[in-house]
Design a protein around this motif. Structure first.
Motif, PDB file in Angstrom:
ATOM      1  N   LEU A  43     -14.617 -32.223 -97.997  1.00  0.00           N
ATOM      2  CA  LEU A  43     -13.369 -32.479 -98.718  1.00  0.00           C
ATOM      3  C   LEU A  43     -12.414 -31.300 -98.557  1.00  0.00           C
ATOM      4  N   ALA A  44     -12.967 -30.078 -98.665  1.00  0.00           N
ATOM      5  CA  ALA A  44     -12.129 -28.894 -98.488  1.00  0.00           C
ATOM      6  C   ALA A  44     -11.484 -28.899 -97.108  1.00  0.00           C
ATOM      7  N   ASN A  45     -12.285 -29.287 -96.083  1.00  0.00           N
ATOM      8  CA  ASN A  45     -11.732 -29.404 -94.727  1.00  0.00           C
ATOM      9  C   ASN A  45     -10.618 -30.427 -94.665  1.00  0.00           C
ATOM     10  N   MET A  46     -10.856 -31.570 -95.323  1.00  0.00           N
ATOM     11  CA  MET A  46      -9.869 -32.651 -95.287  1.00  0.00           C
ATOM     12  C   MET A  46      -8.568 -32.213 -95.930  1.00  0.00           C
ATOM     13  N   ILE A  47      -8.685 -31.461 -97.047  1.00  0.00           N
ATOM     14  CA  ILE A  47      -7.473 -30.999 -97.717  1.00  0.00           C
ATOM     15  C   ILE A  47      -6.712 -30.055 -96.793  1.00  0.00           C
ATOM     16  N   ALA A  48      -7.461 -29.169 -96.123  1.00  0.00           N
ATOM     17  CA  ALA A  48      -6.815 -28.232 -95.204  1.00  0.00           C
ATOM     18  C   ALA A  48      -6.092 -28.979 -94.086  1.00  0.00           C
ATOM     19  N   VAL A  49      -6.775 -29.998 -93.529  1.00  0.00           N
ATOM     20  CA  VAL A  49      -6.132 -30.763 -92.446  1.00  0.00           C
ATOM     21  C   VAL A  49      -4.912 -31.523 -92.969  1.00  0.00           C
ATOM     22  N   SER A  50      -5.039 -32.112 -94.165  1.00  0.00           N
ATOM     23  CA  SER A  50      -3.914 -32.877 -94.722  1.00  0.00           C
ATOM     24  C   SER A  50      -2.712 -31.986 -94.944  1.00  0.00           C
ATOM     25  N   GLU A  51      -2.988 -30.739 -95.332  1.00  0.00           N
ATOM     26  CA  GLU A  51      -1.883 -29.821 -95.564  1.00  0.00           C
ATOM     27  C   GLU A  51      -1.286 -29.332 -94.262  1.00  0.00           C
ATOM     28  N   SER A  52      -2.080 -29.339 -93.198  1.00  0.00           N
ATOM     29  CA  SER A  52      -1.586 -28.811 -91.925  1.00  0.00           C
ATOM     30  C   SER A  52      -1.113 -29.894 -90.981  1.00  0.00           C
ATOM     31  N   THR A  53      -0.821 -31.067 -91.497  1.00  0.00           N
ATOM     32  CA  THR A  53      -0.297 -32.129 -90.639  1.00  0.00           C
ATOM     33  C   THR A  53       0.879 -32.771 -91.363  1.00  0.00           C
ATOM     34  N   PRO A  54       1.788 -33.365 -90.590  1.00  0.00           N
ATOM     35  CA  PRO A  54       2.903 -34.025 -91.261  1.00  0.00           C
ATOM     36  C   PRO A  54       2.438 -35.230 -92.052  1.00  0.00           C
ATOM     37  N   GLY A  55       3.259 -35.646 -92.996  1.00  0.00           N
ATOM     38  CA  GLY A  55       2.945 -36.841 -93.774  1.00  0.00           C
ATOM     39  C   GLY A  55       2.548 -36.488 -95.194  1.00  0.00           C
ATOM     40  N   PRO A  56       2.691 -37.459 -96.105  1.00  0.00           N
ATOM     41  CA  PRO A  56       2.308 -37.230 -97.504  1.00  0.00           C
ATOM     42  C   PRO A  56       0.822 -36.910 -97.594  1.00  0.00           C
ATOM     43  N   MET A  57       0.459 -35.914 -98.421  1.00  0.00           N
ATOM     44  CA  MET A  57      -0.936 -35.458 -98.467  1.00  0.00           C
ATOM     45  C   MET A  57      -1.934 -36.523 -98.880  1.00  0.00           C
ATOM     46  N   GLY A  58      -1.572 -37.319 -99.900  1.00  0.00           N
ATOM     47  CA  GLY A  58      -2.487 -38.351-100.382  1.00  0.00           C
ATOM     48  C   GLY A  58      -2.838 -39.327 -99.263  1.00  0.00           C
ATOM     49  N   VAL A  59      -1.811 -39.716 -98.509  1.00  0.00           N
ATOM     50  CA  VAL A  59      -2.004 -40.650 -97.409  1.00  0.00           C
ATOM     51  C   VAL A  59      -2.872 -40.008 -96.327  1.00  0.00           C
ATOM     52  N   ASN A  60      -2.574 -38.750 -96.012  1.00  0.00           N
ATOM     53  CA  ASN A  60      -3.366 -38.057 -94.998  1.00  0.00           C
ATOM     54  C   ASN A  60      -4.841 -38.005 -95.382  1.00  0.00           C
ATOM     55  N   MET A  61      -5.101 -37.725 -96.658  1.00  0.00           N
ATOM     56  CA  MET A  61      -6.496 -37.617 -97.080  1.00  0.00           C
ATOM     57  C   MET A  61      -7.203 -38.954 -97.020  1.00  0.00           C
ATOM     58  N   ALA A  62      -6.499 -40.017 -97.436  1.00  0.00           N
ATOM     59  CA  ALA A  62      -7.102 -41.349 -97.360  1.00  0.00           C
ATOM     60  C   ALA A  62      -7.437 -41.688 -95.914  1.00  0.00           C
ATOM     61  N   THR A  63      -6.493 -41.417 -95.005  1.00  0.00           N
ATOM     62  CA  THR A  63      -6.728 -41.718 -93.597  1.00  0.00           C
ATOM     63  C   THR A  63      -7.932 -40.943 -93.075  1.00  0.00           C
ATOM     64  N   TYR A  64      -8.002 -39.659 -93.445  1.00  0.00           N
ATOM     65  CA  TYR A  64      -9.084 -38.794 -92.955  1.00  0.00           C
ATOM     66  C   TYR A  64     -10.442 -39.277 -93.450  1.00  0.00           C
ATOM     67  N   VAL A  65     -10.528 -39.512 -94.755  1.00  0.00           N
ATOM     68  CA  VAL A  65     -11.792 -39.985 -95.327  1.00  0.00           C
ATOM     69  C   VAL A  65     -12.174 -41.329 -94.709  1.00  0.00           C
TER      70      VAL A  65
ATOM     71  N   ILE B  92      -3.545 -38.301 -88.086  1.00  0.00           N
ATOM     72  CA  ILE B  92      -4.819 -37.896 -88.693  1.00  0.00           C
ATOM     73  C   ILE B  92      -5.999 -38.475 -87.917  1.00  0.00           C
ATOM     74  N   THR B  93      -5.857 -39.731 -87.490  1.00  0.00           N
ATOM     75  CA  THR B  93      -6.953 -40.336 -86.749  1.00  0.00           C
ATOM     76  C   THR B  93      -7.222 -39.556 -85.463  1.00  0.00           C
ATOM     77  N   VAL B  94      -6.158 -39.182 -84.758  1.00  0.00           N
ATOM     78  CA  VAL B  94      -6.326 -38.411 -83.524  1.00  0.00           C
ATOM     79  C   VAL B  94      -6.997 -37.067 -83.819  1.00  0.00           C
ATOM     80  N   ILE B  95      -6.514 -36.391 -84.871  1.00  0.00           N
ATOM     81  CA  ILE B  95      -7.083 -35.084 -85.198  1.00  0.00           C
ATOM     82  C   ILE B  95      -8.541 -35.207 -85.620  1.00  0.00           C
ATOM     83  N   ALA B  96      -8.812 -36.203 -86.469  1.00  0.00           N
ATOM     84  CA  ALA B  96     -10.189 -36.373 -86.947  1.00  0.00           C
ATOM     85  C   ALA B  96     -11.124 -36.702 -85.790  1.00  0.00           C
ATOM     86  N   ALA B  97     -10.603 -37.413 -84.795  1.00  0.00           N
ATOM     87  CA  ALA B  97     -11.456 -37.824 -83.694  1.00  0.00           C
ATOM     88  C   ALA B  97     -11.688 -36.692 -82.691  1.00  0.00           C
ATOM     89  N   PHE B  98     -10.639 -35.881 -82.447  1.00  0.00           N
ATOM     90  CA  PHE B  98     -10.750 -34.934 -81.334  1.00  0.00           C
ATOM     91  C   PHE B  98     -10.792 -33.468 -81.725  1.00  0.00           C
TER      92      PHE B  98
END
Lengths: 192, 182
Positions: A43-65, B92-98
């Motif tokens: 989860l900590a990783n996901m939060i870091a990635v969500s913060e370091s990518t464009p887009g709303p954070m909540g959406v980024n986290m949902a996509t990542y999970v 995110i999908t691209v990043i999570a995958a690669f």
């Protein structure tokens, strides 16, 4: 089966997380503990990635999970699950609001809401200042509270330069994303 | 261009340009939605953000749904919302995958230190612009300052602040009316 479960888990997070992306974090922690789809470290990783990518954070986290749990279909389903409740609620509120737009009571409520909304945005801006320009570190030593302020001078300088150019006649009409892109380049070049 | 397509693309652009949550989207929205396309005013954006604070969900999504609905009904709301989340899903999908350790890459860390410094300024500029349509007299100035302090220093929940502010607006307006008719 896991897709349906993903949808409802994120539907719930979307329904109860009031107040933006960061409010979804406790719900995600809860999902992780119950379903074992991911650990707190993930989860900590996901939060870091969500913060370091464009887009709303909540959406980024949902996509990542969603992606970690069930691949590409998972990322789409989790995101759709997260946004469905807010879309429904906003559609209802928008319809009601359109009807009562010029109602004096609604006007009076908005008279109070607008400055508060602006204040909250200012506060969000302040929290970005606290993690990027001035990093305050409060410590309790004995009976006194000590403040150790770690000022990131290079970042402050960059912010000052951006401020100047966003107000300078010749450059102030540039698209905000131009400043974001340039700042990213400066960040890499100077190793901020 | 088809209005729905325009909605989708505009909000997709807002999604791509947003770094760090719904609030960071505000400067982009002001540019794309208010200045370039006149789909909403600064005042309406403030309203949407206030409502977004007390309705469930991500603020960026709520705002997209609002603007889309205002412009071409519920379908517009859905199209704008899909637009704003579309880039996230792809990126995110691209990043999570690669890129397993994306957030730890030095280049990403440095770029984001720069971006955050810039976002501070962009949000500040956005707030200054919004203040013109939201802080007009003494009561609204007090509300603005109190909200900032409560939220920034004591971390009071935004939903609670918004509810109190709405009630305050109602009370202050009625008091004003009362003093005018007397």
């Amino acid at each position: 089966m896991i897709l349906i479960q993903l949808f409802f888990e994120f539907f719930r997070a979307g329904l109860f997380a009031v107040g933006g992306g960061l409010a979804t974090i406790p719900f995600l922690t809860d999902i992780g503990q119950r379903t074992h789809w991911f650990t707190n470290g993930d989860l900590a990783n996901m939060i870091a990635v969500s913060e370091s990518t464009p887009g709303p954070m909540g959406v980024n986290m949902a996509t990542y999970v969603g992606f970690q749990t069930a691949g590409i279909p998972g990322s789409v389903i989790a995101t759709v699950g997260l946004i469905t409740p807010s879309v429904i609620v906003v559609l209802i509120v928008a319809a009601v609001l359109q009807k009562f737009r010029n109602n004096p009571t609604v006007e009076a409520v908005f008279y109070g809401l607008r400055p508060a909304s602006t204040g909250l945005i200012a506060s969000a801006g302040w929290s970005v200042v606290c993690i990027s320009l001035l990093v305050p570190d409060w410590r309790l030593e004995g009976a006194s509270l000590l403040l150790n302020l770690d000022v990131k001078w290079k970042c402050v300088l960059l912010a000052a330069v951006v401020y100047f150019f966003t107000h300078w006649k010749k450059t102030k009409s540039l698209h905000p994303v131009a400043w974001i892109a340039l700042s990213a380049v400066v960040g890499v070049a100077l190793g901020l | 261009m088809n209005l729905y397509l325009d909605l989708f693309l505009t909000f997709a652009r807002c999604g791509v340009c947003t770094f760090g949550g719904g609030y960071a989207m505000l400067p982009i929205l002001q540019r794309e939605v208010v200045n370039s396309r006149h789909w909403a005013t600064d005042e309406e954006l403030t309203d949407y953000y206030a409502i977004g604070q007390c309705t469930p969900g991500v603020i960026a999504v709520n705002t997209a749904t609002f603007v889309g609905t205002r412009l071409c009904g519920p379908l517009g709301g859905i199209v704008a919302t899909l637009g704003v989340v579309f880039p996230s899903i792809v990126i995110i999908t691209v990043i999570a995958a690669f890129l397993k350790n994306f957030a730890d890459l030095p280049v990403v860390i440095h770029a984001f230190a720069g971006i955050r410094a810039c976002v501070c300024v962009l949000i500040w500029n956005a707030v200054v612009k919004l203040k013109k349509s939201s802080v007009m007299d003494a009561p609204t100035l007090v509300l603005f300052l109190l909200t900032f302090l409560l939220s920034a220093l004591w971390g009071v929940s935004p939903a609670i602040i918004v509810l109190i502010a709405g009630v305050t607006g109602l009370v202050v307006t009625n008091l004003k009316k009362g003093s005018v008719t007397k």
